[in-house]
Design an enzyme around this catalytic site. Structure first.
Site: not given
Length: 330
Positions: A63, A67, A77, A97, A195-196, A248
């Site tokens: 993730r 992002h 950054s 974040n 997202h699993t 999930d």
């Protein structure tokens, strides 16, 4: 006048394509072969040592990579606390974040690399490599990570808020957000597959349970009612709850096709998950994934991850190689 405008647009697009091709050319396998030959092994060894003891971090680290790449490209950054030029709030404190985890993990890897090869390996490459290796360490797919990224020196909180796709996004917003980074609808579906694994705070989706139309007590009709009732009765009992929920359920530590099956059953947690069913093209992609093999999904996911890892990269003399990932070099 119109011809001049059209010509200018064409010229701009050609220049952007040239710059993109140059960036792709400068990212390469074994980039540190001479300058820091053990770099990738140092990263891998650290990941394989620590992730098995904290598997939920794998989701957090991929993730973070996502992002990071969506704001100013994959330039680390997102790791900056304060920039030298402005002192303004950075991406790290932006709303999308604030629930990111894994900063200490990145720092741990970076400290080992600095001890081995001071000032050589970028924080941007560390994020990209750690994201890949942590997924592999939990049994997920491997993908190529061409390296040679350099670190950005600018980080602005408002840009993160504007550019990182929100869990409340509808299809049009998602399509536009991804297209702005050179990613297509297939990439949208495949990258959503991350997202699993992992968990989410109830606050990322509780409007779907309690306040969907702006009126307290309204529920998102696109969310399976039985699943919604279960969430309200157990995990997310109260509005603004900070409780965490598996994205999930029953399979949140396993990189598999379960997420897509849940989406087709209207049991994706986020509005952005449900949005994938509102367009025939993305719905068709999901159906193809579910009806295909895990191996095929792994291969497709790997291709999209490699593609995302090239978004807006800084190479050559652009940016810097940060000594400490949270601050620009003095």
């Amino acid at each position: 006048m119109g011809k001049f405008v059209t010509s200018a647009i064409v010229t701009t697009l050609l220049l952007l394509e040239i710059f993109a091709l140059a960036a792709r050319a400068q990212l390469q396998a074994n980039f540190y072969a001479k300058s820091c030959p053990n770099a990738e092994k140092i990263v891998q060894d650290y990941v394989y040592k620590h992730i098995p003891n904290a598997p939920s971090l794998a989701a957090a680290l991929i993730r973070m990579h996502f992002h990071d790449c969506f704001v100013r490209g994959c330039d680390a950054s997102v790791l900056l606390n304060v920039t030298s030029s402005t002192g303004n709030q950075t991406e790290r404190v932006a709303i999308p974040n604030r629930t990111l985890r894994g900063f200490g993990f990145i720092d741990g890897v970076k400290s080992l690399l600095e001890a081995e090869c001071p000032g050589v390996v970028s924080c941007a490459d560390v994020i990209a490599l750690v994201a890949r290796d942590s997924i592999v360490a939990t049994g997920g797919p491997f993908w190529n990570v061409p390296i040679g990224r350099r670190d950005g020196v600018i980080s602005i909180a408002s840009e993160a808020l504007a550019q990182i796709p929100a869990p409340t996004s509808n299809f049009t917003t998602l399509q536009n957000d991804f297209a702005a980074k050179g990613l297509d609808l297939k990439d949208l579906v495949l990258l959503s597959g991350a997202h699993t694994i992992g968990i989410s705070h109830c606050t990322s989706f509780d409007n779907r349970l309690y306040n969907f139309t702006g009126v307290v007590g309204t529920q998102d009709p696109a969310l399976d009612s039985e699943y919604a009732d279960n969430l309200k009765a157990n995990k997310c009992k109260f509005l603004n709850s900070t409780v965490k929920v598996e994205m999930d359920p029953g399979s949140f530590r396993t990189f598999d096709l379960s997420y897509y099956r849940l989406v087709l059953k209207r049991r994706g947690l986020f509005q952005s998950d449900a949005a994938l069913l509102t367009d025939s093209r993305t719905k068709s992609f999901i159906t193809q994934i579910v009806e295909g093999s895990l191996k095929n999904f792994y291969e497709e996911f790997a291709a999209s991850m490699e593609k995302m890892g090239r978004v807006g990269v800084k190479t050559g003399s652009v940016g810097e190689i940060r000594r400490h990932c949270a601050v620009v070099n003095s």
